[in-house]
Design an enzyme around this catalytic site. Structure first.
Site, short mmCIF file in Angstrom:
data_model
loop_
_atom_site.label_atom_id
_atom_site.label_comp_id
_atom_site.label_asym_id
_atom_site.label_seq_id
_atom_site.Cartn_x
_atom_site.Cartn_y
_atom_site.Cartn_z
N PHE A 175 0.84 -1.19 0.00
CA PHE A 175 0.00 0.00 0.00
C PHE A 175 0.88 1.24 0.00
O PHE A 175 2.06 1.22 0.36
CB PHE A 175 -0.94 0.00 1.21
N CYS A 176 0.26 2.35 -0.44
CA CYS A 176 0.93 3.66 -0.45
C CYS A 176 -0.15 4.73 -0.29
O CYS A 176 -1.31 4.41 -0.06
CB CYS A 176 1.75 3.85 -1.72
N THR A 177 0.22 5.98 -0.45
CA THR A 177 -0.71 7.07 -0.14
C THR A 177 -1.96 7.06 -1.03
O THR A 177 -3.08 7.02 -0.55
CB THR A 177 -0.01 8.43 -0.27
#
Length: 307
Positions: A175-177
């Site tokens: 996951f990331c922003t």
């Protein structure tokens, strides 16, 4: 506000850059848009009509009709100016041959994310930089401790055997922003021979917008690349401030430190700056305050970068 990205072949980038810059200027839209051969990425803010016009233009480009856009609101304009820049990559990984347009991991909706990362044996990796992870992350996620996204491939190659073992590889959830870094990180893992790779569709921001706080596995706040600094569940403004010397988030606790001086330094960067540099930051902060009082934008005011 509108955070957007799309991996698609973008031709005539000089022309698109000029037309986008003129369009944003005409409609009072500010922020940053990055144009690369692989697509468009950025965050912009303005009136609802202004954003609609800019997004409509981007979606009118060949291959960009389904550009991913996430809308949110801010009490005041979070950007000082508009920047439309040409880049080699929308988000820099530095791995030739990695192409999200030809294959990425499996998308997982925010509603299904908790179930995936709660499965025994699932490896959960936060692909963001170390200072972002310090603000908040998912319970049990691995922090690679990288300073930039470019460091991620080397980190994974070094840690691969420890993470995945020697038998059948486990599921890997990343996951990331906003989702864009995971488009590349999952494509990278697939190129490394890992098939069961998953990523959070819409990123942390979509999760915080969608999943109720009492059902959430998110701990802390989410760092964002604009003047809000961090947001929480429901995308409500967070409690972190930004150090304008090192561009890092500063928690309420860190702001009680004698090493924190608003606009000048924070505990993370104080030792790495000279007295002359801190004096320069103090003068810049003074000029920015004067500009705000006059209702103008100081030319040296910080802008935004996406990630």
């Amino acid at each position: 506000m509108a955070a957007l990205y799309k991996f698609a072949r973008l031709d005539a980038r000089d022309t698109v850059r000029r037309e986008l810059a003129e369009l944003c200027c005409r409609h009072g839209v500010k922020g940053t848009l990055l144009l690369a051969a692989e697509g468009i990425n950025g965050t912009i803010a303005g009136t609802r009509i202004g954003l609609e016009v800019v997004v409509a233009f981007i979606r009118s480009l060949p291959g960009f009709a389904d550009t991913d856009v996430k809308y949110s609101t801010a009490e005041a304009m979070p950007f000082h100016r508009m920047k439309v820049r040409l880049k080699q990559e929308m988000v820099t990984m530095g791995q030739p041959g990695i192409d999200p347009m030809t294959g990425t991991g499996h998308y997982v909706s925010p509603e299904d994310w908790n179930a995936l990362i709660s499965e025994p044996g699932t490896i959960v990796i936060d692909t963001r930089n170390d200072y972002e992870v310090e603000v908040g992350t998912f319970a049990g996620a691995i922090n690679p401790g990288t300073a930039t996204f470019r460091d991620f491939p080397d980190w994974f190659r070094v840690q691969r055997d420890r993470l995945l073992g020697t038998g059948r590889p486990p599921k890997v959830a990343m996951f990331c922003t906003g989702g864009i870094r995971c488009e590349k990180s999952t494509a990278f893992l697939k190129a490394e021979g890992i098939e069961e790779v998953y990523h959070l569709k819409g990123g942390i921001l979509k999760y915080l917008e969608t999943v109720a706080a009492d059902e959430s596995l998110w701990k802390g706040e989410c760092f964002v690349f604009d003047q809000r600094v961090a947001v929480g569940h429901g995308l409500e403004p967070g409690t972190h401030a930004l150090c304008h010397a090192c561009r890092r988030p500063v928690s309420p606790e860190a702001r009680t430190s004698p090493l924190y001086m608003e606009g000048v330094s924070c505990p993370a960067c104080h030792a790495a700056r000279t007295d002359a540099q801190r004096a320069g930051y103090a003068e810049r902060d003074r000029q920015e305050r004067l500009a705000r009082e006059r209702g103008t934008a100081h030319i040296g005011a910080p802008g935004s970068s996406g990630g």
